[in-house]
Design a protein around this motif. Structure first.
Motif, short mmCIF file in Angstrom:
data_model
loop_
_atom_site.label_atom_id
_atom_site.label_comp_id
_atom_site.label_asym_id
_atom_site.label_seq_id
_atom_site.Cartn_x
_atom_site.Cartn_y
_atom_site.Cartn_z
N THR A 204 21.14 119.13 10.24
CA THR A 204 21.91 117.95 9.87
C THR A 204 20.97 116.75 9.80
O THR A 204 19.93 116.74 10.46
N GLN B 171 24.45 109.30 3.54
CA GLN B 171 24.14 108.88 4.91
C GLN B 171 24.16 110.07 5.85
O GLN B 171 23.33 110.18 6.76
N TRP B 172 25.10 110.99 5.64
CA TRP B 172 25.20 112.18 6.48
C TRP B 172 25.19 113.43 5.60
O TRP B 172 25.79 113.46 4.53
N SER B 173 24.50 114.44 6.06
CA SER B 173 24.50 115.74 5.39
C SER B 173 24.30 116.83 6.44
O SER B 173 23.72 116.59 7.50
N TYR C 18 20.93 112.29 9.41
CA TYR C 18 21.46 110.94 9.21
C TYR C 18 20.39 110.13 8.50
O TYR C 18 19.23 110.12 8.93
N SER D 220 32.61 112.45 -0.39
CA SER D 220 31.99 113.49 0.44
C SER D 220 32.71 114.82 0.20
O SER D 220 33.84 114.85 -0.32
N GLY E 118 27.77 113.87 2.50
CA GLY E 118 28.57 112.67 2.67
C GLY E 118 28.70 111.88 1.38
O GLY E 118 28.22 112.29 0.32
#
Length: 691
Positions: A571, A594-596, A573, A633, A619
Motif C-alpha cells: 500500500t 493519494q492512496w493505493s 500514501y 476511486s 484512490g
C-alpha cells in the motif's frame, strides 16, 4: 534464419524429461510428506538496484520483486497486468496498444524508464511477459548506475535463462470473448557445454469495446525468444540471445470524459475507425559474457541491439471541448512509420576485498546508449463524423510516398562506481556515483550524480536504512525560439531529482519479508515562464525555477504466512504537488492517487488444489494536471484456482481466473480524451502440460 525456425527446431529436438524413479527398500522407513510448502513468493535478492545479486537486506533502497510464480498465477500477458502487484505504480494511458505507468507519482518514460537485464530498453509497446523470470521495481532516482532516468524509478525486466535440466511446458488459454494464447517454453542441455531456453507465443485477443461499425477491436501477436549459454571454460560463460515480437492491433485511443469525470456515451464506444491500426516489429539481439577471474572477482560485458519498427495508420479522432452524445467530431487521418534503434553496452568489474577490518563489495563499470529515430508521415484531409452514420472509408494514403525523413539522434555514456562497505555485523555503508556525458545537437550535457546509504542491522534478519540518491534528465540547451523571452538562448542544465528515503526491512523467520519506506522526492530545473509587465523589450522570462515534490509512505509484505498461505501485498500514501510551475502550481499530477493498495494471495487446500484471491485499490485521481476533473476511486476483486494432476505421467495444470469478479465499473489510467475503461467481469481458462 528467422527466430521462428530456430526456436521450433531446437525446442522440439529436446528430449523429454526422464521418468521419475524411486528406490524401494523394506528396511527403510518411508516418511510421507503431506505439506506442499514451497516459498515461491519470497525473493531474497535483486540484480537491478545494485547491478549485483545483493541481498535485499543489504540494499539501501526500496525494491519490489514480482516473481514468475505470481505472473503465471495471474495469467499475465502484459507488463501492466504484472505491475498492479506493486501499489507504488499506478496505470496511465493505454492508448495506441501501449502502456504507460506512473511510479511514485512520476511517469516512466519509454526511453529511460525501463531496463531489460540491466540494459536501457525502448518500451513504446506492450512488453512480452512470457520471456521474463521476474520483474524488479526499483524505487526512486537511479541515475547513478544507469544514467538519465525519471525520479520515480526504474522497471527492470529479467529474462528467462537457459537451463541445464530438461524443460518442456506447453500452455493454452482462452477467455469468454474468444481470445486465445498458445505458449511453448522449452529448455535444456544441447551438449556438455551448451544449454538453451526458447519461448514461442501466438496470441489473438478480442476486446469487448467496439468500433462505430459494430466490429470488435482485435490484436494479433507472435513472440519468439531463444537464448543459448556456452560454458567455454569453468571461468568463462558466453550467452547469446535473440527475440522477435510481431504485434498488430486495431487502435483504441480511449474513452472521453465529461466535466464530471463520467464517460460520455457507452463505455464500449471506440472513437477511432475500424481501419485504424498499429503494426510493430521489435527485435533484440545481444550477448552477455561473464569471466570469473577468481572466486572473488568477476568481469561482465553486455551488448544489446534493439530495432523497433512501427506503422501506425491513424484515424486520429479529436474530442471537442464541449462534446456530448450526438455531436460530430473531427478525425484527421494519417499514415506514419517510425524506426527506433537502441544500441546499449555495459562493462562491469565487481568483486570483494578486505581493507583492514572492513569488507568491501565493489562495482566499477561503464555503459552507453546510441539512439536513433526516424519518421515518415503522410496526412489525409480531415473528416467530420457523427456517431451512427456510415463509417468513412479508409483514405488512400501511404507513408511510403513521403519524400522527407525526420531524424533524431543522440548518444550518452557514463562511468560509475559503487562500494558496499561492511563495517561490522550491525553497520554497512553504501557509496556510489556516476559521471555522465550526452552528445546531442542543442542538448549536450555533462552530469555527476552521487548516491549514498547507511544500513543498520539491529538483528540478523532486519535492516534499518537511510538512502540519498539523485537522478537527471537532459533537456534542450536553448529555450523556445522566441526572442521576446528575456532569457532566450540561455544554456539549460539537466532536470534533476533528489530523494531521501528511510526504510525498514524485516525477514520474518526466513519466510516472510516485511518492508516500509518513507520517501521525499524533489524534481527541479523544470522550465517556468513568467510574464514581464514593465520590460519594454521582452514579454516573458523563462528560468529553471520549476519544482515538483512527492512525499509518501509505502508498506509491503511478501512471502509465506503459513505452510499453505502465501501473500504479496503493498500500500502507498502519496502527497504529490507542483510546488513551482507556470501552469500547475499547487496542483497534483494526473493519475497520482493519494492512496493505493494491492494484494495477491494463494491458499493451498490440498497438494493438488490451490485458490487465489487478489484485491486492487486505486484512490481518487485527477484526469488532468489542472485538477478540474476527478476520476472516482475503485476496488477490483480477482479470483483464481489451479488444479494439478498427472496424465500419462505428465504434470497437467488446469487454471481458472476471474478478473473483476464483482463486475465493478471503474476508470483506470488516462485523461479526458484517452481514459482507459476498466474491463468488466471476465474469465480465462488455461491448460498447461509439463513433459
Amino acid at each position: 534464419m528467422k527466430i521462428k525456425t530456430i526456436s521450433l527446431a531446437i525446442s522440439f529436438a529436446v528430449s523429454a524429461l526422464s521418468p521419475h524413479t524411486m528406490a524401494k527398500n523394506a528396511d527403510i522407513e518411508v516418511i510421507q510428506v503431506t505439506g506442499t510448502y514451497f516459498n515461491d513468493y519470497q525473493v531474497d535478492n535483486a540484480s537491478g538496484a545494485m547491478r549485483t545479486n545483493t541481498s535485499l537486506l543489504e540494499t539501501a533502497q526500496s525494491v519490489t520483486v514480482i516473481p514468475e510464480t505470481i505472473i503465471d498465477e495471474q495469467l499475465a500477458t502484459t507488463l501492466g497486468e504484472v505491475l498492479v502487484n506493486d501499489a507504488s505504480l499506478s496505470p496511465g494511458s493505454k492508448q495506441r496498444n501501449r502502456e504507460v505507468f506512473i511510479s511514485r507519482g512520476f511517469e516512466l518514460s519509454s526511453s529511460n524508464g525501463y531496463l531489460r537485464d540491466g540494459h536501457q530498453h525502448w518500451s513504446h509497446y506492450q512488453q512480452p511477459i512470457e520471456t521474463l523470470s521476474h520483474v524488479e521495481v526499483i524505487k526512486g532516482p537511479s541515475s547513478a548506475l544507469y544514467g538519465q532516468s525519471a525520479p520515480g524509478g526504474l522497471v527492470n525486466m529479467v529474462t528467462k535463462k537457459p537451463t541445464q535440466t530438461s524443460l518442456f511446458d506447453f500452455g493454452a488459454d482462452t477467455d469468454q470473448n474468444g481470445s486465445t494464447r498458445f505458449m511453448l517454453d522449452a529448455g535444456g542441455s544441447i551438449a556438455d557445454k551448451l544449454s538453451y531456453r526458447s519461448v514461442l507465443v501466438k496470441q489473438d485477443v478480442v476486446y469487448d469495446r467496439e468500433y462505430a461499425n459494430g466490429e470488435s477491436r482485435e490484436r494479433d501477436r507472435f513472440l519468439g525468444y531463444l537464448a543459448i549459454d556456452y560454458t567455454m571454460t569453468e571461468d568463462l560463460v558466453i550467452n547469446v540471445y535473440y527475440d522477435q515480437t510481431n504485434d498488430k492491433a486495431g487502435l483504441d485511443t480511449g474513452a472521453w470524459l465529461d466535466s464530471n469525470g463520467d464517460v460520455i456515451g457507452s463505455t464500449k464506444d471506440i472513437y477511432d475507425f475500424s481501419w485504424a491500426f498499429t503494426d510493430i516489429t521489435v527485435e533484440n539481439i545481444g550477448t552477455k559474457i561473464d569471466y570469473f577471474i577468481n572466486s572473488d572477482w568477476q568481469v561482465t560485458f553486455g551488448y544489446n541491439e534493439q530495432t523497433f519498427e512501427r506503422q501506425r495508420f491513424e484515424s486520429a479522432p479529436k474530442k471537442p471541448s464541449d462534446y456530448v452524445v450526438g455531436d460530430s467530431y473531427t478525425s484527421a487521418p494519417y499514415d506514419r512509420f517510425d524506426d527506433w534503434q537502441f544500441k546499449t553496452m555495459f562493462f562491469d568489474v565487481k568483486g570483494e576485498l578486505e581493507i583492514g577490518d572492513t569488507q568491501h563489495n565493489l562495482l566499477i563499470g561503464a555503459n552507453s546508449l546510441d539512439y536513433y529515430y526516424g519518421q515518415l508521415r503522410v496526412k489525409s484531409s480531415p473528416v467530420d463524423y457523427v456517431p451512427g452514420d456510415v463509417e468513412p472509408s479508409k483514405p488512400g494514403i501511404s507513408y511510403k510516398t513521403d519524400d522527407s525523413l525526420y531524424t533524431s539522434e543522440y548518444e550518452f555514456y557514463g562511468f560509475y562506481f559503487q562500494d558496499l562497505i561492511t563495517i561490522n555485523d550491525h553497520w554497512q555503508v553504501a557509496l556510489g556515483g556516476r559521471v555522465d556525458r550526452q552528445n546531442k545537437e542543442n542538448a549536450d550535457s555533462d552530469s555527476f550524480v552521487p548516491k549514498a546509504g547507511v544500513l543498520y542491522h539491529p538483528i540478523e534478519n532486519a535492516t534499518i536504512y537511510l538512502n540519498y540518491s539523485e537522478g537527471f534528465e537532459p533537456q534542450q540547451s536553448e529555450t523556445l525560439n522566441d526572442d521576446t523571452d528575456k532569457n532566450h538562448g540561455m544554456d539549460l542544465e539537466a532536470v534533476t531529482s533528489e530523494q531521501i528515503e528511510i526504510g525498514v526491512k524485516w525477514q520474518v523467520s526466513d519466510r516472510l519479508m516485511l518492508e516500509s519506506a518513507v520517501f521525499d522526492i524533489e524534481k527541479s530545473g523544470v522550465l517556468v515562464t513568467e510574464s514581464l509587465i514593465d520590460d519594454p523589450t521582452h514579454d516573458t522570462i523563462t528560468t529553471q525555477a520549476g519544482l515538483q515534490r512527492h512525499k509518501g509512505v509505502e508498506l509491503s509484505a511478501q512471502g509465506a504466512i503459513t505452510d499453505t498461505l502465501f501473500i504479496m501485498a503493498s500500500t502507498m500514501y502519496l502527497d504529490a504537488t507542483f510546488e513551482r510551475d507556470s501552469n500547475y502550481e499547487g496542483k497534483t499530477p494526473m493519475d497520482a492517487p493519494q492512496w493505493s493498495a494491492s494484494v495477491w494471495s494463494r491458499y493451498e487446500l490440498t497438494q493438488s488444489l490451490a485458490l487465489n484471491a487478489g484485491l486492487l485499490y486505486q484512490g481518487e485521481r485527477y484526469a488532468d494536471n489542472n485538477n478540474n476533473i476527478t476520476k472516482d476511486s475503485y476496488y477490483r476483486l480477482d479470483l483464481g484456482a489451479t488444479y494439478t494432476t498427472k496424465i500419462s505421467d505428465h504434470d497437467v495444470d488446469f487454471r481458472l481466473n476471474v478478473e473483476n469478479a464483482l463486475d465493478e465499473d471503474y476508470l483506470a489510467g488516462g485523461g479526458v480524451n484517452n481514459v482507459t475503461v476498466g474491463d468488466e467481469r471476465s474469465a480465462r481458462f488455461e491448460i498447461k502440460v509439463s513433459i
